[in-house]
Design a protein around this motif. Structure first.
Motif, PDB file in Angstrom:
ATOM      1  N   ALA A 108      -4.361   2.839  22.088  1.00  0.00           N
ATOM      2  CA  ALA A 108      -4.184   2.207  20.831  1.00  0.00           C
ATOM      3  C   ALA A 108      -3.045   3.061  19.783  1.00  0.00           C
ATOM      4  CB  ALA A 108      -5.452   2.047  20.177  1.00  0.00           C
ATOM      5  N   VAL A 109      -3.544   4.338  19.993  1.00  0.00           N
ATOM      6  CA  VAL A 109      -2.714   5.224  19.072  1.00  0.00           C
ATOM      7  C   VAL A 109      -1.328   5.097  19.332  1.00  0.00           C
ATOM      8  CG1 VAL A 109      -2.431   7.542  18.640  1.00  0.00           C
ATOM      9  CG2 VAL A 109      -4.777   6.757  18.626  1.00  0.00           C
ATOM     10  N   GLU A 110      -0.914   5.075  20.714  1.00  0.00           N
ATOM     11  CA  GLU A 110       0.635   5.139  20.720  1.00  0.00           C
ATOM     12  C   GLU A 110       1.000   3.853  20.622  1.00  0.00           C
ATOM     13  OE1 GLU A 110       3.111   5.118  25.301  1.00  0.00           O
ATOM     14  OE2 GLU A 110       0.757   5.267  25.225  1.00  0.00           O
ATOM     15  N   ALA A 111       0.389   2.643  20.886  1.00  0.00           N
ATOM     16  CA  ALA A 111       0.651   1.289  20.231  1.00  0.00           C
ATOM     17  C   ALA A 111       1.252   1.255  18.829  1.00  0.00           C
ATOM     18  CB  ALA A 111      -0.099   0.109  20.785  1.00  0.00           C
ATOM     19  N   ALA A 112       0.047   1.734  18.021  1.00  0.00           N
ATOM     20  CA  ALA A 112       0.116   1.701  16.701  1.00  0.00           C
ATOM     21  C   ALA A 112       1.415   2.588  16.089  1.00  0.00           C
ATOM     22  CB  ALA A 112      -1.101   2.192  15.959  1.00  0.00           C
ATOM     23  N   ARG A 113       1.312   3.788  16.554  1.00  0.00           N
ATOM     24  CA  ARG A 113       2.673   4.587  16.278  1.00  0.00           C
ATOM     25  C   ARG A 113       4.064   3.857  16.431  1.00  0.00           C
ATOM     26  NH1 ARG A 113       0.003  10.376  18.608  1.00  0.00           N
ATOM     27  NH2 ARG A 113      -0.977  10.640  16.558  1.00  0.00           N
ATOM     28  N   HIS A 114       4.110   3.285  17.646  1.00  0.00           N
ATOM     29  CA  HIS A 114       5.371   2.596  17.847  1.00  0.00           C
ATOM     30  C   HIS A 114       5.604   1.158  16.962  1.00  0.00           C
ATOM     31  CE1 HIS A 114       8.426   0.310  20.083  1.00  0.00           C
ATOM     32  NE2 HIS A 114       7.645  -0.809  20.216  1.00  0.00           N
ATOM     33  N   ASN A 115       4.411   0.509  16.612  1.00  0.00           N
ATOM     34  CA  ASN A 115       4.629  -0.760  15.686  1.00  0.00           C
ATOM     35  C   ASN A 115       4.821  -0.032  14.191  1.00  0.00           C
ATOM     36  OD1 ASN A 115       4.230  -2.913  17.143  1.00  0.00           O
ATOM     37  ND2 ASN A 115       2.116  -2.470  17.491  1.00  0.00           N
ATOM     38  N   VAL A 116       4.464   1.136  13.914  1.00  0.00           N
ATOM     39  CA  VAL A 116       4.686   1.643  12.606  1.00  0.00           C
ATOM     40  C   VAL A 116       6.138   1.988  12.521  1.00  0.00           C
ATOM     41  CG1 VAL A 116       4.636   3.629  11.065  1.00  0.00           C
ATOM     42  CG2 VAL A 116       2.487   2.508  12.027  1.00  0.00           C
ATOM     43  N   GLU A 117       6.505   2.408  13.688  1.00  0.00           N
ATOM     44  CA  GLU A 117       8.037   2.682  13.744  1.00  0.00           C
ATOM     45  C   GLU A 117       9.096   1.359  13.639  1.00  0.00           C
ATOM     46  OE1 GLU A 117       9.762   5.348  13.443  1.00  0.00           O
ATOM     47  OE2 GLU A 117       7.993   6.840  13.413  1.00  0.00           O
ATOM     48  N   VAL A 118       8.566   0.448  14.406  1.00  0.00           N
ATOM     49  CA  VAL A 118       9.349  -0.790  14.449  1.00  0.00           C
ATOM     50  C   VAL A 118       9.119  -1.516  13.134  1.00  0.00           C
ATOM     51  CG1 VAL A 118       9.191  -3.236  15.253  1.00  0.00           C
ATOM     52  CG2 VAL A 118       8.743  -1.436  16.854  1.00  0.00           C
ATOM     53  N   ALA A 119       8.304  -1.576  12.544  1.00  0.00           N
ATOM     54  CA  ALA A 119       7.914  -2.043  11.161  1.00  0.00           C
ATOM     55  C   ALA A 119       8.659  -1.216   9.948  1.00  0.00           C
ATOM     56  CB  ALA A 119       6.632  -2.230  10.662  1.00  0.00           C
ATOM     57  N   GLY A 120       9.103  -0.077  10.066  1.00  0.00           N
ATOM     58  CA  GLY A 120       9.790   0.740   9.151  1.00  0.00           C
ATOM     59  C   GLY A 120       9.032   1.257   7.941  1.00  0.00           C
ATOM     60  N   VAL A 121       7.769   1.512   8.356  1.00  0.00           N
ATOM     61  CA  VAL A 121       6.873   2.133   7.499  1.00  0.00           C
ATOM     62  C   VAL A 121       6.032   3.358   7.772  1.00  0.00           C
ATOM     63  CG1 VAL A 121       6.114  -0.427   6.595  1.00  0.00           C
ATOM     64  CG2 VAL A 121       4.760   0.578   8.515  1.00  0.00           C
ATOM     65  N   ALA A 122       6.900   4.217   8.574  1.00  0.00           N
ATOM     66  CA  ALA A 122       6.391   5.315   9.187  1.00  0.00           C
ATOM     67  C   ALA A 122       6.158   6.316   7.787  1.00  0.00           C
ATOM     68  CB  ALA A 122       7.245   6.156  10.015  1.00  0.00           C
ATOM     69  N   ALA A 125       0.728  -1.341   0.077  1.00  0.00           N
ATOM     70  CA  ALA A 125       0.061  -0.099   0.033  1.00  0.00           C
ATOM     71  C   ALA A 125       0.688   1.278  -0.018  1.00  0.00           C
ATOM     72  CB  ALA A 125      -1.071   0.029   1.183  1.00  0.00           C
ATOM     73  N   GLY A 126       0.390   2.178  -0.662  1.00  0.00           N
ATOM     74  CA  GLY A 126       1.321   3.301  -0.861  1.00  0.00           C
ATOM     75  C   GLY A 126       0.961   4.481   0.293  1.00  0.00           C
ATOM     76  N   ARG A 127      -0.406   4.566   0.726  1.00  0.00           N
ATOM     77  CA  ARG A 127      -0.587   5.297   1.864  1.00  0.00           C
ATOM     78  C   ARG A 127      -1.805   4.871   2.638  1.00  0.00           C
ATOM     79  NH1 ARG A 127      -0.868   9.684   5.363  1.00  0.00           N
ATOM     80  NH2 ARG A 127      -3.134  10.627   5.482  1.00  0.00           N
ATOM     81  N   VAL A 128      -1.319   4.550   3.900  1.00  0.00           N
ATOM     82  CA  VAL A 128      -2.294   4.108   5.088  1.00  0.00           C
ATOM     83  C   VAL A 128      -2.657   5.060   6.043  1.00  0.00           C
ATOM     84  CG1 VAL A 128      -2.850   2.248   6.658  1.00  0.00           C
ATOM     85  CG2 VAL A 128      -1.255   1.864   4.570  1.00  0.00           C
ATOM     86  N   LEU A 129      -3.679   5.158   6.374  1.00  0.00           N
ATOM     87  CA  LEU A 129      -4.459   5.953   7.526  1.00  0.00           C
ATOM     88  C   LEU A 129      -4.993   5.251   8.553  1.00  0.00           C
ATOM     89  CD1 LEU A 129      -4.660   8.776   8.962  1.00  0.00           C
ATOM     90  CD2 LEU A 129      -7.020   9.018   7.619  1.00  0.00           C
ATOM     91  N   ALA A 130      -4.302   5.181   9.737  1.00  0.00           N
ATOM     92  CA  ALA A 130      -4.872   4.326  10.928  1.00  0.00           C
ATOM     93  C   ALA A 130      -5.639   5.262  11.751  1.00  0.00           C
ATOM     94  CB  ALA A 130      -3.766   3.479  11.548  1.00  0.00           C
ATOM     95  N   VAL A 131      -6.734   4.777  12.192  1.00  0.00           N
ATOM     96  CA  VAL A 131      -7.591   5.660  13.098  1.00  0.00           C
ATOM     97  C   VAL A 131      -8.159   4.794  14.415  1.00  0.00           C
ATOM     98  CG1 VAL A 131      -9.605   7.247  13.660  1.00  0.00           C
ATOM     99  CG2 VAL A 131      -8.138   7.242  11.443  1.00  0.00           C
ATOM    100  N   ASP A 132      -7.953   5.222  15.725  1.00  0.00           N
ATOM    101  CA  ASP A 132      -8.556   4.504  16.679  1.00  0.00           C
ATOM    102  C   ASP A 132      -8.854   5.862  17.818  1.00  0.00           C
ATOM    103  OD1 ASP A 132      -8.093   1.595  17.674  1.00  0.00           O
ATOM    104  OD2 ASP A 132      -8.996   2.991  19.199  1.00  0.00           O
ATOM    105  N   LEU A 133      -9.832   5.608  18.548  1.00  0.00           N
ATOM    106  CA  LEU A 133     -10.199   6.436  19.639  1.00  0.00           C
ATOM    107  C   LEU A 133      -9.324   6.361  20.915  1.00  0.00           C
ATOM    108  CD1 LEU A 133     -12.313   8.803  20.143  1.00  0.00           C
ATOM    109  CD2 LEU A 133     -14.034   6.935  21.095  1.00  0.00           C
ATOM    110  N   ASP A 134      -9.105   5.274  21.133  1.00  0.00           N
ATOM    111  CA  ASP A 134      -8.418   4.960  22.307  1.00  0.00           C
ATOM    112  C   ASP A 134      -6.764   5.386  22.341  1.00  0.00           C
ATOM    113  OD1 ASP A 134      -6.978   3.914  24.432  1.00  0.00           O
ATOM    114  OD2 ASP A 134      -8.055   1.663  24.283  1.00  0.00           O
ATOM    115  N   PRO A 135      -6.495   6.321  23.196  1.00  0.00           N
ATOM    116  CA  PRO A 135      -5.074   6.790  23.087  1.00  0.00           C
ATOM    117  C   PRO A 135      -4.017   5.638  23.312  1.00  0.00           C
ATOM    118  CG  PRO A 135      -6.155   7.526  25.165  1.00  0.00           C
ATOM    119  CD  PRO A 135      -7.044   6.971  24.130  1.00  0.00           C
TER     120      PRO A 135
END
Length: 345
Positions: free
Chosen positions: A242-256, A230-240
């Motif tokens: 979840a947002v923190e975990a998702a941002r961390h995993n995006v960095e871990v996976a190298g797809v920021a 995918a060329g562009r992904v927007l991830a949305v969650d109401l739970d802060p």
């Protein structure tokens, strides 16, 4: 600094897992773990993904087993006997709150009242047993990792494995590997609803496509979509959390560079359009976001609703059609299903 955590273990049914997880997080749990039995046997080969039960975890309720956790003096105990193994159709949902039990005595009562309401929502509460104790952070901060192992999902032409960040894993030729650090509150793809979504992404993600991940949780679907091209992904969650975990995993996976994580309520305020919209949520939440799908989905795009119980399948299909979406495919895994649709043309 107090390093004690209150652990609440709820024994319920597999169909109530998503709701129980959400309820514990609503009550302030800083971590949630789920253990389920594998009722399908070792020879079962599912059509859209593999079920993996970590070896040696039978009867151990998530992170709170007695082998890795110590009880503080005067703390309530789980039970005087070993916790029975998780049986077919059952699940154990374990929540973690910072502090000693006297600070959280109301949690058990709130969960009991909530369990009484489950039948009115069409969910079976099962045994509904609740147990409470405390653990020290140093005892379980790393020990819980033993319950997460690589999970492989096979699509029509591709294979993807979700692997905990700390695991050593040698992929097959052409296999896509996604590394996730679930943290204290999020899983790594073992639940049927997530596997259904991953299998669908394997078949639908095309190079450069745009994906909206609604209710992203750990970000596992967003990271997987990016890993699949995918060329562009927007991830949305109401739970802060979840947002923190998702941002961390995006960095871990190298797809920021391709995945953006935002805090938001479903599709409210989203102006982007996706070629794929993934919503791995409960049925009520999926119905809430359906009116916005037409605005956020490209004319030839696909929408996937997961987190749907099989008995809710017809209801969701009708709701999707009422929102202008033609249901094109339904996939099932155990008690759960996922519906894929596109805009009426």
């Amino acid at each position: 600094m107090n390093d004690l955590w209150t652990v609440v273990e709820l024994r319920t049914t597999k169909e109530a897992v998503e709701a129980a997880t959400a309820k514990m997080r609503d009550l302030g749990a800083q971590g949630v773990a789920v253990e389920e039995a594998d009722p399908l046997g070792p020879d079962f080969v599912p059509k859209f993904g593999e079920i993996y039960e970590p070896e040696g975890t039978a009867g151990k309720p998530g992170m709170g087993n007695k082998d890795v956790a110590s009880e503080s003096p005067g703390a309530p105990r789980w039970a005087e006997v070993a916790t029975p193994a998780v049986g077919p159709g059952e699940a154990v949902v374990t929540g973690y709150w910072p502090g000693e039990p006297h600070r959280w005595q109301h949690i058990s009562a709130l969960l009991k009242n909530w369990l009484d309401l489950l039948p009115t929502w069409g969910l079976d509460p099962g045994k509904g047993d609740i147990a409470v104790r405390t653990v020290r952070e140093a005892d379980w901060a790393d020990a819980w990792k033993q319950y997460y192992r690589p999970v492989t999902v096979r699509g029509r032409a591709r294979v993807l494995t979700v692997c905990p960040a700390w695991e050593t894993y040698m992929p097959e030729l052409g296999e896509v590997v996604v590394r996730i650090d679930p943290g204290m509150a999020f899983g790594t793809g073992t639940h049927e609803t997530t596997r259904l979504c991953l299998g669908w992404l394997l078949d639908e993600v095309t190079p450069g496509c745009r994906v909206l991940d609604v209710g992203c949780g750990s970000g596992i679907l967003s990271v997987s979509a990016a890993a699949l091209g995918a060329g562009r992904v927007l991830a949305v969650d109401l739970d802060p959390l979840a947002v923190e975990a998702a941002r961390h995993n995006v960095e871990v996976a190298g797809v920021a560079d391709r995945v953006e994580v935002r805090r938001g309520d479903l599709l409210d305020g989203i102006e982007e359009r996706g070629d794929l919209i993934v919503a791995n949520l409960l049925a009520d939440l999926v119905e809430r976001l359906l009116p916005d799908v037409h605005r956020c989905l490209t004319p030839k795009g696909r929408f996937l609703a997961s987190g749907i119980l099989v008995e809710q399948e017809d209801r969701l299909a009708q709701a999707m059609e009422a929102a202008g979406l033609a249901v094109r495919e339904i996939r099932r895994d155990g008690a759960w299903c996922a519906l894929s649709g596109e805009l009426f043309r």
